[in-house]
Design a protein around this motif. Structure first.
Motif, short mmCIF file in Angstrom:
data_model
loop_
_atom_site.label_atom_id
_atom_site.label_comp_id
_atom_site.label_asym_id
_atom_site.label_seq_id
_atom_site.Cartn_x
_atom_site.Cartn_y
_atom_site.Cartn_z
N SER A 93 0.80 -1.10 0.13
CA SER A 93 -0.12 0.00 -0.11
C SER A 93 0.91 1.30 -0.04
N TYR A 94 0.47 2.40 -0.46
CA TYR A 94 1.15 3.63 -0.68
C TYR A 94 0.69 4.75 -0.01
N CYS A 95 1.78 5.73 0.61
CA CYS A 95 1.29 6.73 1.31
C CYS A 95 0.81 7.91 0.64
N TRP A 96 0.79 7.81 -0.58
CA TRP A 96 0.85 9.12 -1.60
C TRP A 96 -0.46 8.79 -2.29
N THR A 97 -1.12 7.85 -2.11
CA THR A 97 -2.49 7.70 -2.95
C THR A 97 -3.66 7.22 -1.84
N LEU A 112 -5.46 6.23 6.17
CA LEU A 112 -5.66 7.00 7.26
C LEU A 112 -6.05 8.40 6.85
N ALA A 113 -7.22 8.57 7.34
CA ALA A 113 -8.08 9.92 6.91
C ALA A 113 -6.93 11.14 7.24
N GLY A 114 -6.32 11.19 8.41
CA GLY A 114 -5.50 12.17 9.02
C GLY A 114 -4.42 12.39 8.13
N SER A 115 -3.76 11.29 7.53
CA SER A 115 -2.65 11.51 6.74
C SER A 115 -2.96 12.04 5.31
N SER A 140 -20.47 4.88 3.71
CA SER A 140 -19.72 5.52 4.74
C SER A 140 -19.40 4.88 5.82
N VAL A 141 -18.35 5.31 6.60
CA VAL A 141 -17.51 4.88 7.77
C VAL A 141 -16.97 5.88 8.68
N LEU A 142 -17.06 5.75 9.66
CA LEU A 142 -16.55 6.76 10.82
C LEU A 142 -15.14 6.51 11.22
N PRO A 143 -14.03 7.10 10.84
CA PRO A 143 -12.63 6.68 11.26
C PRO A 143 -12.49 6.76 12.60
N SER A 144 -11.57 6.00 13.29
CA SER A 144 -11.07 5.82 14.48
C SER A 144 -10.71 7.29 14.95
N ILE A 147 -5.52 5.95 17.73
CA ILE A 147 -4.95 4.51 17.15
C ILE A 147 -5.39 3.48 18.26
N VAL A 148 -5.70 2.38 17.88
CA VAL A 148 -6.09 1.22 19.08
C VAL A 148 -4.89 0.57 19.82
N LYS A 149 -3.68 0.69 19.18
CA LYS A 149 -2.20 -0.10 20.04
C LYS A 149 -1.21 0.60 19.49
N TYR A 150 -0.42 0.89 20.41
CA TYR A 150 1.03 1.16 20.01
C TYR A 150 1.76 0.45 20.64
N ILE A 151 2.57 -0.52 19.90
CA ILE A 151 3.36 -1.50 20.35
C ILE A 151 4.79 -1.08 20.18
N ASN A 152 5.78 -1.47 21.25
CA ASN A 152 7.09 -1.07 21.47
C ASN A 152 7.48 0.34 21.00
N PRO A 153 6.87 1.39 21.56
CA PRO A 153 6.79 2.67 21.13
C PRO A 153 8.16 3.10 21.48
N LYS A 154 8.81 3.55 20.40
CA LYS A 154 10.30 4.27 20.40
C LYS A 154 10.54 5.00 19.14
N ASP A 155 9.38 5.08 18.35
CA ASP A 155 9.93 6.03 17.33
C ASP A 155 9.33 7.34 17.61
N SER A 156 10.18 8.19 17.06
CA SER A 156 10.35 9.77 17.33
C SER A 156 8.94 10.56 16.34
N ARG A 157 8.54 9.68 15.34
CA ARG A 157 7.66 10.74 14.53
C ARG A 157 6.36 10.41 15.49
N LEU A 158 5.49 11.37 15.03
CA LEU A 158 4.18 11.72 15.63
C LEU A 158 3.35 11.16 15.18
N PHE A 159 2.04 10.25 15.46
CA PHE A 159 0.99 9.76 14.89
C PHE A 159 -0.36 10.26 15.37
N ASP A 160 -0.32 11.59 15.60
CA ASP A 160 -1.69 12.21 16.04
C ASP A 160 -2.31 12.28 14.71
N ASN A 161 -3.75 12.37 14.81
CA ASN A 161 -4.55 12.47 13.70
C ASN A 161 -4.58 11.52 12.63
N SER A 162 -4.03 10.57 13.05
CA SER A 162 -4.05 9.25 12.06
C SER A 162 -5.23 9.07 11.49
#
Length: 369
Positions: A93-97, A112-115, A140-144, A147-162
């Motif tokens: 899957s592709y982040c630019w489409t 990811l509706a936010g992205s 139609s569908v309601l986006p989350s 996030i449901v679960k963040y496992i092994n959190p250590k990535d510095s990027r932010l995932f707000d509004n995903s």
């Protein structure tokens, strides 16, 4: 009288035992969680994994999840069955489409509706609803909300509004429009936004008046295959068309994508996911070759080559259904080489191998310049 009392006591004791045995005991739920299943599928890795959304689907669960890695990436869709095993998934899957797959008779749109509303990054506006508009219905569908679960959190990027979403749709049509409705009340055509951004790269064969053809350019399609089918497609050996190597030793290669398997008796059938492949944005999964160029067909040695087929894509052809007989067979020589066509344009390439009386199909898109 004593006998009667004794019998009565025995009856009461037996009844008491019976009642105690029939009282249900507390059931201990030792079934793995969805998060455990996804982590196990990725080899119990210590890498960060995000589960963006999950919904019940056909006796199992569709899970939108991503193992974070370097570079551009995007969550894949996983199907977890009732035994808590990942039995099908997408890859690529592709982040630019926009992204979709087909599974169990449905087209499933996910992302990811936010992205996908990047113009709102400076001041994120939450998406209230995702709407897919078809000629005969609106789904139609309601986006989350989070996030449901963040496992092994250590990535510095932010995932707000995903705001992950999964939208199964009956039928096999591309929507006339895909709209995000924001909390502010604003509506935005995300489909048109993606097309407008990349319109200069749209192949001629997609410039159709038919909405299903034209709008497909906003999407990336990736098939929903079993883990073993993906393994045979990538890990078990290179499957590709290898062209010329330039003076800097750079290989010109078209890596072919697995498209499922079928038995030999069904060899006359074209896999259903062929049409979505060429009716989508293939920017990342395409290679250019010279006209009349000789290329090498590569696949694992333990498999037997069944055939290679190719078809030049035109607007007239893609507006109809392309069948197996539409693709021209290209014979390989003793060195496993084929000669590509002379006519310039976009082509769909099909490779089929035989292993244990099962046909494994691979597809690719190429340009002849």
């Amino acid at each position: 009288m004593k006998k009667l009392l004794g019998a009565l006591c025995i009856f009461i004791l037996l009844a008491g035992c019976s009642l105690e045995q029939s009282t249900p005991k507390e059931v201990i739920d030792d079934k793995k969680s969805i998060a455990d299943t996804i982590v196990e599928f990725y080899g119990n890795t210590s890498e960060p994994i995000i589960i963006y959304e999950q919904i019940s689907f056909e006796g199992g669960t569709l899970v939108l999840a991503d193992m974070l890695m370097e570079g551009e990436h995007y969550p894949e869709l996983h199907f977890v069955d009732d035994n808590n095993k990942v039995t099908y998934l997408t890859r690529g899957s592709y982040c630019w489409t926009l992204n979709y797959t087909q599974f169990k008779g449905r087209y499933i749109y996910f992302g990811l509706a936010g992205s996908e509303t990047r113009q709102y990054n400076a001041n994120p506006v939450p998406v209230e609803k995702v709407e897919a508009i078809f000629s005969d219905k609106t789904v139609s569908v309601l986006p989350s909300k989070k996030i449901v679960k963040y496992i092994n959190p250590k990535d510095s990027r932010l995932f707000d509004n995903s705001q992950g979403y999964i939208m199964p749709v009956e039928g096999r049509d591309i929507p006339r429009d895909l709209i995000f409705i924001f909390n502010s009340g604003e509506k935005k055509s995300i489909l048109k936004m993606h097309i407008e951004r990349s319109i200069d790269y749209m192949p001629d064969y997609l410039k159709s008046k038919k909405a299903e053809v034209y709008n497909s350019f906003a999407f990336t399609f990736t098939p929903m295959l079993t883990p073993i089918e993906w393994y045979k497609g990538y890990e078990a050996g290179e499957v590709c068309l290898e062209g010329k190597t330039d003076k800097n030793n750079n290989r010109n290669v078209l890596h072919l994508q697995p498209a499922g398997h079928m038995s030999l008796v069904d060899s006359f059938i074209l896999p259903q996911d062929i049409k979505p492949l060429y009716l989508s944005d293939n920017y990342r999964r395409i290679a250019s070759f010279s006209d009349d160029e000789t290329v090498v067909v590569k696949y694992p040695e333990k498999r037997e080559l069944m055939d290679c087929r190719i078809v030049r894509l035109t607007r007239e052809k893609v507006e109809k259904e392309i069948g197996l007989d539409t693709l021209t067979v290209i014979n390989t020589d003793a060195n496993g080489q084929i000669i590509l066509p002379k006519d310039k344009g976009y082509y769909l390439f099909l490779l089929r191998t035989n292993e244990d009386n099962n046909i494994q199909t691979y597809t690719g898109m190429l340009i002849i310049k």
